[in-house]
Design a protein around this motif. Structure first.
Motif, PDB file in Angstrom:
ATOM      1  N   ALA A  58      48.983  37.775  41.686  1.00  0.00           N
ATOM      2  CA  ALA A  58      47.992  38.054  42.740  1.00  0.00           C
ATOM      3  C   ALA A  58      48.628  38.289  44.103  1.00  0.00           C
ATOM      4  O   ALA A  58      47.973  38.093  45.129  1.00  0.00           O
ATOM      5  N   VAL A  59      49.904  38.696  44.124  1.00  0.00           N
ATOM      6  CA  VAL A  59      50.491  39.141  45.393  1.00  0.00           C
ATOM      7  C   VAL A  59      49.987  40.572  45.609  1.00  0.00           C
ATOM      8  O   VAL A  59      50.601  41.547  45.180  1.00  0.00           O
ATOM      9  N   GLN A  60      48.849  40.683  46.241  1.00  0.00           N
ATOM     10  CA  GLN A  60      48.222  41.974  46.463  1.00  0.00           C
ATOM     11  C   GLN A  60      47.186  41.851  47.567  1.00  0.00           C
ATOM     12  O   GLN A  60      46.771  40.750  47.937  1.00  0.00           O
ATOM     13  N   ILE A  61      46.788  42.993  48.106  1.00  0.00           N
ATOM     14  CA  ILE A  61      45.731  43.056  49.106  1.00  0.00           C
ATOM     15  C   ILE A  61      44.617  43.928  48.540  1.00  0.00           C
ATOM     16  O   ILE A  61      44.847  45.096  48.202  1.00  0.00           O
ATOM     17  N   ASP A  62      43.425  43.368  48.404  1.00  0.00           N
ATOM     18  CA  ASP A  62      42.267  44.116  47.923  1.00  0.00           C
ATOM     19  C   ASP A  62      41.415  44.528  49.123  1.00  0.00           C
ATOM     20  O   ASP A  62      40.942  43.662  49.868  1.00  0.00           O
ATOM     21  N   VAL A  63      41.239  45.823  49.311  1.00  0.00           N
ATOM     22  CA  VAL A  63      40.382  46.331  50.382  1.00  0.00           C
ATOM     23  C   VAL A  63      39.077  46.793  49.736  1.00  0.00           C
ATOM     24  O   VAL A  63      39.084  47.689  48.880  1.00  0.00           O
ATOM     25  N   VAL A  64      37.973  46.182  50.126  1.00  0.00           N
ATOM     26  CA  VAL A  64      36.676  46.448  49.498  1.00  0.00           C
ATOM     27  C   VAL A  64      35.702  46.955  50.553  1.00  0.00           C
ATOM     28  O   VAL A  64      35.503  46.310  51.589  1.00  0.00           O
ATOM     29  N   TRP A  65      35.098  48.111  50.302  1.00  0.00           N
ATOM     30  CA  TRP A  65      34.135  48.724  51.221  1.00  0.00           C
ATOM     31  C   TRP A  65      32.730  48.569  50.652  1.00  0.00           C
ATOM     32  O   TRP A  65      32.474  48.902  49.500  1.00  0.00           O
ATOM     33  N   PHE A  66      31.821  48.038  51.475  1.00  0.00           N
ATOM     34  CA  PHE A  66      30.432  47.853  51.091  1.00  0.00           C
ATOM     35  C   PHE A  66      29.565  48.800  51.926  1.00  0.00           C
ATOM     36  O   PHE A  66      29.154  48.451  53.043  1.00  0.00           O
ATOM     37  N   GLU A  76      33.321  49.961  46.944  1.00  0.00           N
ATOM     38  CA  GLU A  76      34.517  50.705  46.560  1.00  0.00           C
ATOM     39  C   GLU A  76      35.726  49.812  46.827  1.00  0.00           C
ATOM     40  O   GLU A  76      35.805  49.175  47.874  1.00  0.00           O
ATOM     41  N   GLU A  77      36.658  49.793  45.884  1.00  0.00           N
ATOM     42  CA  GLU A  77      37.800  48.883  45.990  1.00  0.00           C
ATOM     43  C   GLU A  77      39.122  49.631  45.820  1.00  0.00           C
ATOM     44  O   GLU A  77      39.234  50.511  44.964  1.00  0.00           O
ATOM     45  N   LYS A  78      40.086  49.298  46.645  1.00  0.00           N
ATOM     46  CA  LYS A  78      41.443  49.823  46.487  1.00  0.00           C
ATOM     47  C   LYS A  78      42.410  48.650  46.577  1.00  0.00           C
ATOM     48  O   LYS A  78      42.298  47.822  47.490  1.00  0.00           O
ATOM     49  N   ILE A  79      43.355  48.582  45.651  1.00  0.00           N
ATOM     50  CA  ILE A  79      44.287  47.461  45.554  1.00  0.00           C
ATOM     51  C   ILE A  79      45.688  47.922  45.947  1.00  0.00           C
ATOM     52  O   ILE A  79      46.156  48.974  45.501  1.00  0.00           O
ATOM     53  N   PHE A  80      46.330  47.127  46.783  1.00  0.00           N
ATOM     54  CA  PHE A  80      47.688  47.428  47.245  1.00  0.00           C
ATOM     55  C   PHE A  80      48.648  46.365  46.718  1.00  0.00           C
ATOM     56  O   PHE A  80      48.397  45.166  46.866  1.00  0.00           O
ATOM     57  N   LYS A  81      49.743  46.819  46.103  1.00  0.00           N
ATOM     58  CA  LYS A  81      50.764  45.926  45.582  1.00  0.00           C
ATOM     59  C   LYS A  81      52.129  46.411  46.033  1.00  0.00           C
ATOM     60  O   LYS A  81      52.266  47.482  46.601  1.00  0.00           O
TER      61      LYS A  81
END
Length: 336
Positions: A58-66, A76-81
């Motif tokens: 879970a070393v990641q950043i989840d950016v979620v747009w509502f 909408e979700e985009k995951i950065f690793k």
């Protein structure tokens, strides 16, 4: 590792091509162990391994747009690793490109326009880097950035050290007695992503105030299991349905509650909190703060004279330029 040394301007960058990976890692103190059995240190895996999530889930950043708000059915979700620095920069760049917008408010009586951002980038950068710096890499939970038209929220685990009181965050004087992930902070500092001197929270407060935004909120639970930073959207940058009128007026007109109107009218001059409460003839301090003062500050029509020290004994409140303009526009309106 060589790219990092070149970016930060280290003198070691000149010698790096002639060193083995192990020797360079030992020089940078990201590897240890005996010569016959070297091993990478955690900070080395987090910064200089393409897949640190293999070692730290879970070393990641989840950016979620509502688009319909946090309670809506769509998101909408985009995951950065990836390595911490790259992951953080890519997430910030994505947010900046897709969700930040500047609102320009033109005035009929002067050439100068008022410009505000829905969320100031510098505040987001400080908040997200703070989460990357201070989260626990033993927790199997990602950093989450939740964005709507109302606010941008950054959630990380766990919460701040118990030596810091939450009220100190709001006042901009949070200073930790113990630093979590000190080595991570050292690398982030070299990359100019943080200053590492407990300056992040005061900077967030200062940047939000400079943009005319409502004050950010800092939240945690009693057990300090999580930490939430809420950055409210600037009231004038929220999407509003177009209005058709025959009058020449600013392109963006905020809806103002009656309590806020009373505050704006009462501020004929700079007033202390007590002075403003007396001017409004209100006895209950809690009611005055909740129903009048905080909504007035959130509206962008009223501001603190010392936003960097909200609890200062010299704190005063005054109309903003938008507040003055709003008053001039609506002064003849019998509804007010």
């Amino acid at each position: 590792m060589q790219a990092f040394l070149q970016e930060v301007g280290s003198t070691l960058a000149e010698d790096a091509p002639g060193l083995s990976v192990e020797a360079l890692a030992r020089q940078m103190n990201v590897a240890g162990g005996p010569t016959e059995s070297p091993w990478p240190k955690n900070v080395g895996l987090l910064f200089f391994n393409d897949t640190p999530e293999r070692f730290f889930p879970a070393v990641q950043i989840d950016v979620v747009w509502f688009p319909e708000g946090a309670g809506g059915d769509r998101f909408e979700e985009k995951i950065f690793k990836g390595p911490l620095a790259r992951m953080t920069r890519e997430a910030l760049s994505y947010i900046q490109r897709n969700f930040l917008r500047e609102t320009v408010i033109k005035h009929p009586d002067r050439a100068e326009a008022t410009r505000v951002w829905n969320f100031p980038y510098a505040a987001i950068e400080e908040a997200l880097v703070n989460a990357v710096y201070h989260r626990s890499y033993e927790e199997r939970e990602p950093i989450e950035v939740r964005i709507s038209n109302e606010e941008l929220v950054i959630l990380s685990f766990p919460g701040p050290d118990r030596s810091i009181r939450l009220e100190d965050f709001q006042a901009g004087r949070a200073v930790s007695r113990r630093y979590r992930n000190r080595r991570i902070g050292e690398f982030l500092k070299e990359l100019d992503l943080t200053e590492g001197r407990s300056t992040g929270i005061p900077k967030i407060l200062k940047v939000m105030a400079a943009n005319g935004s409502p004050a950010p909120l800092f939240e945690s639970d009693e057990d300090r299991l999580s930490f939430v930073i809420r950055l409210p959207c600037h009231p004038l940058a929220r999407p509003v349905p177009p209005k058709v009128t025959g009058e020449v007026a600013p392109e963006v007109t905020p809806e103002v509650a009656p309590e806020v109107v009373r505050v704006v009218l009462a501020l004929q001059e700079e007033l202390s909190r007590t002075g403003l409460q007396q001017a409004l003839d209100l006895k209950d301090e809690k009611h005055f703060r909740k129903a009048y003062l905080l909504p007035a500050l959130a509206s962008g029509l009223v501001e603190m004279t010392r936003p960097e020290t909200p609890r200062s004994s010299k704190q005063r409140y005054r109309r903003t330029r938008l507040g003055q303009r709003w008053l001039e526009t609506h002064q003849g309106n019998s509804a007010y």
